[in-house]
Design a protein around this motif. Structure first.
Motif, PDB file in Angstrom:
ATOM      1  N   ARG A 184      41.776  44.128  41.859  1.00  0.00           N
ATOM      2  CA  ARG A 184      42.133  42.764  42.241  1.00  0.00           C
ATOM      3  C   ARG A 184      41.211  41.770  41.557  1.00  0.00           C
ATOM      4  N   ALA A 185      41.646  40.539  41.473  1.00  0.00           N
ATOM      5  CA  ALA A 185      40.838  39.483  40.861  1.00  0.00           C
ATOM      6  C   ALA A 185      39.469  39.433  41.523  1.00  0.00           C
ATOM      7  N   GLY A 186      38.427  39.414  40.696  1.00  0.00           N
ATOM      8  CA  GLY A 186      37.066  39.320  41.197  1.00  0.00           C
ATOM      9  C   GLY A 186      36.411  40.647  41.524  1.00  0.00           C
ATOM     10  N   ASP A 187      37.170  41.742  41.450  1.00  0.00           N
ATOM     11  CA  ASP A 187      36.588  43.057  41.755  1.00  0.00           C
ATOM     12  C   ASP A 187      35.497  43.411  40.751  1.00  0.00           C
TER      13      ASP A 187
ATOM     14  N   VAL B  35      44.371  39.279  36.024  1.00  0.00           N
ATOM     15  CA  VAL B  35      43.175  39.277  36.882  1.00  0.00           C
ATOM     16  C   VAL B  35      41.943  39.319  36.001  1.00  0.00           C
ATOM     17  N   THR B  36      40.853  38.804  36.525  1.00  0.00           N
ATOM     18  CA  THR B  36      39.555  38.927  35.861  1.00  0.00           C
ATOM     19  C   THR B  36      38.669  39.799  36.734  1.00  0.00           C
ATOM     20  N   VAL B  37      38.043  40.803  36.119  1.00  0.00           N
ATOM     21  CA  VAL B  37      37.154  41.722  36.830  1.00  0.00           C
ATOM     22  C   VAL B  37      35.784  41.725  36.141  1.00  0.00           C
ATOM     23  N   THR B  38      34.803  42.217  36.859  1.00  0.00           N
ATOM     24  CA  THR B  38      33.457  42.359  36.297  1.00  0.00           C
ATOM     25  C   THR B  38      33.133  43.844  36.196  1.00  0.00           C
ATOM     26  N   VAL B  39      32.856  44.299  34.988  1.00  0.00           N
ATOM     27  CA  VAL B  39      32.459  45.687  34.771  1.00  0.00           C
ATOM     28  C   VAL B  39      30.949  45.768  34.920  1.00  0.00           C
ATOM     29  N   GLU B  40      30.517  46.693  35.782  1.00  0.00           N
ATOM     30  CA  GLU B  40      29.073  46.855  36.026  1.00  0.00           C
ATOM     31  C   GLU B  40      28.570  48.160  35.467  1.00  0.00           C
TER      32      GLU B  40
ATOM     33  N   VAL C 210      45.850  30.943  45.395  1.00  0.00           N
ATOM     34  CA  VAL C 210      46.286  32.324  45.607  1.00  0.00           C
ATOM     35  C   VAL C 210      47.521  32.345  46.496  1.00  0.00           C
ATOM     36  N   SER C 211      47.522  31.563  47.578  1.00  0.00           N
ATOM     37  CA  SER C 211      48.675  31.513  48.480  1.00  0.00           C
ATOM     38  C   SER C 211      49.917  31.032  47.748  1.00  0.00           C
ATOM     39  N   SER C 212      49.758  30.019  46.895  1.00  0.00           N
ATOM     40  CA  SER C 212      50.891  29.503  46.135  1.00  0.00           C
ATOM     41  C   SER C 212      51.442  30.545  45.181  1.00  0.00           C
TER      42      SER C 212
ATOM     43  N   LYS D  41      30.137  46.222  29.797  1.00  0.00           N
ATOM     44  CA  LYS D  41      29.756  45.476  30.996  1.00  0.00           C
ATOM     45  C   LYS D  41      30.003  43.989  30.787  1.00  0.00           C
ATOM     46  N   GLY D  42      30.364  43.320  31.880  1.00  0.00           N
ATOM     47  CA  GLY D  42      30.632  41.885  31.845  1.00  0.00           C
ATOM     48  C   GLY D  42      32.004  41.572  32.407  1.00  0.00           C
ATOM     49  N   ASP D  43      32.405  40.313  32.278  1.00  0.00           N
ATOM     50  CA  ASP D  43      33.701  39.864  32.779  1.00  0.00           C
ATOM     51  C   ASP D  43      34.794  40.164  31.766  1.00  0.00           C
ATOM     52  N   HIS D  44      35.932  40.645  32.269  1.00  0.00           N
ATOM     53  CA  HIS D  44      37.069  40.975  31.412  1.00  0.00           C
ATOM     54  C   HIS D  44      38.367  40.538  32.080  1.00  0.00           C
ATOM     55  N   GLN D  45      39.311  40.081  31.247  1.00  0.00           N
ATOM     56  CA  GLN D  45      40.612  39.650  31.730  1.00  0.00           C
ATOM     57  C   GLN D  45      41.649  40.733  31.416  1.00  0.00           C
ATOM     58  N   ILE D  46      42.378  41.126  32.442  1.00  0.00           N
ATOM     59  CA  ILE D  46      43.454  42.113  32.295  1.00  0.00           C
ATOM     60  C   ILE D  46      44.777  41.398  32.545  1.00  0.00           C
ATOM     61  N   THR D  47      45.717  41.564  31.617  1.00  0.00           N
ATOM     62  CA  THR D  47      47.043  40.974  31.773  1.00  0.00           C
ATOM     63  C   THR D  47      48.087  42.070  31.601  1.00  0.00           C
TER      64      THR D  47
END
Length: 103
Positions: A29-32, A98-103, A5-7, A74-80
């Motif tokens: 954000r990623a992981g939200d 980013v990849t997010v989890t829809v609940e 992430v820092s890089s 619901k589940g993991d989704h990638q947004i570009t």
């Protein structure tokens, strides 16, 4: 993970400082964890006039996207997001994912 992430942040800051076009997803954000309906916020820096963003959900272009995802399963989704030029070409342009989890 923190090193990666820092890089990425450092490279983005360097590109912006050099005047290269960049696009950054501000929210979510990623992981939200997000509800089935949620807003996407992004920032484009140093892009020529007429450039805009193309939004993809799980690799599928979201034509006419107005800023809100609705009814996402619901589940993991990638947004570009990718910078597209005035001819709507976005291959090889700046992007952010980013990849997010829809609940």
């Amino acid at each position: 993970f923190a090193v990666v992430v820092s890089s990425i942040v450092a490279l983005t800051a360097l590109s912006a400082a050099k005047g290269d076009p960049t696009i950054t997803i501000m929210s979510p954000r990623a992981g939200d964890k997000v509800p089935t309906t949620f807003d996407l916020r992004y920032e484009i820096v140093n892009a020529p006039h007429g450039n805009h963003a193309h939004v993809y959900l799980d690799g599928t272009y979201q034509k006419g996207f107005k800023g809100t995802f609705r009814g996402v399963k619901k589940g993991d989704h990638q947004i570009t997001v990718r910078i597209a030029d005035h001819d709507h070409k976005d291959d090889g342009t700046a992007s952010d994912t980013v990849t997010v989890t829809v609940e």
